[in-house]
Design a protein around this motif. Structure first.
Motif: not given
Length: 298
Positions: A11-19, A21-27, A32-37
């Motif tokens: 969650f911290a490295v792959i989802v929050y830092l990598i995804f 950064y490389h997929f802006p304006y995704s879900f 709400a998703a950002c707060k949950f992450i």
């Protein structure tokens, strides 16, 4: 502890830092998703830290406190500690939902997360921030250093006494007890020392910024405080992947359980396939018997 470390990496490295950064304006960029992450990142990191502290304390009790070893070092106590630490971590992270707001609003859709102004102005948030930093950085670091020092002192004294009782004539003989103690101290120090060394930069950054009431990002990206803080985050996340590797290398039972976990879906698939094949075979047998009895009746 290995599962919590793995969740930190996911969650911290792959989802929050990598995804992100490389997929802006995704879900993942929805508020709400950002707060949950961010909440999940805090909970996973807190569990990873306190599971490591619990492991260190468990080894300390097992080696240094023989009177309470049989009562404390049990599966029931371990399950209770893991469950309690997980619940407390989830409760501690609840205020994280209220400390962030939408970074921008586009067509009535809330995007991104940014810290609310109340976090910087209200005293309650200051107290919570100090409590969070202390419970995740300073207190675990101090407890692990204390438990490790006491455990090492006890093991060295016990080994010295045991060698003295065995005498010089038996020094060349194999001593299973000393080998077990040696393996225990190697595992303990590999896990604990990797945690302490990789968190040392974060502790120093915390002391330099929070205690001195300075802000690490003052002066831009070239600021020494900013660089120290980001390097501390890098090493902090790196410490979350070392415990799993250490266990996979040193613990045979851990490797066996991991092998069983990886094989179980395939074993289940094979069993379902075999059951289905056996069911079809039984159906053909029943059908043939019906035809046989029908022929006899006719």
């Amino acid at each position: 502890m290995a599962v919590a470390d793995l969740l930190v990496m996911i969650f911290a490295v792959i989802v929050y830092l990598i995804f992100n950064y490389h997929f802006p304006y995704s879900f993942l960029s929805y508020t709400a998703a950002c707060k949950f992450i961010l909440y999940i990142n805090f909970v996973n990191l807190d569990m990873s830290v306190w599971f490591t502290v619990s492991f260190t304390f468990d080894r300390f009790v097992s080696i240094c406190c023989q009177d309470v070893k049989d009562k404390y070092c049990t599966k029931r106590i371990a399950t209770t500690i893991v469950f309690t630490a997980s619940i407390l971590a989830c409760l501690k992270g609840v205020p994280m939902f209220f400390s962030y707001e939408a970074e921008r609003v586009i067509d009535n859709v809330h995007w991104g997360c940014r810290t609310t102004e109340a976090v910087y102005t209200l005293p309650a948030w200051t107290v919570y921030s100090w409590m969070q930093s202390t419970s995740v950085v300073l207190l675990p670091f101090s407890l692990m250093a204390l438990f490790n020092s006491l455990t090492v002192r006890r093991i060295l004294l016990a080994n010295r006494t045991r060698r003295g009782l065995r005498g010089n004539g038996s020094e060349s003989q194999s001593d299973a007890e000393l080998k077990n103690r040696r393996k225990s101290i190697v595992l303990l120090f590999t896990v604990s020392c990797s945690f302490i060394l990789l968190w040392l930069t974060s502790v120093g950054s915390f002391a330099a910024t929070r205690i001195s009431n300075s802000v690490y990002y003052q002066g831009g990206y070239s600021s020494p405080g900013y660089i120290a803080t980001e390097v501390g985050y890098l090493l902090l996340y790196l410490s979350s992947c070392t415990n799993t590797c250490i266990y996979a290398v040193t613990q045979r039972k851990f490797r066996d359980e991991l092998n069983i976990m990886l094989r179980s879906p395939w074993v289940l698939f094979v069993e379902l396939f075999e059951d289905k094949k056996q069911f079809k075979s039984n159906q053909r047998f029943i059908s043939s018997r019906k035809q046989h009895f029908k022929f006899i009746y006719v």
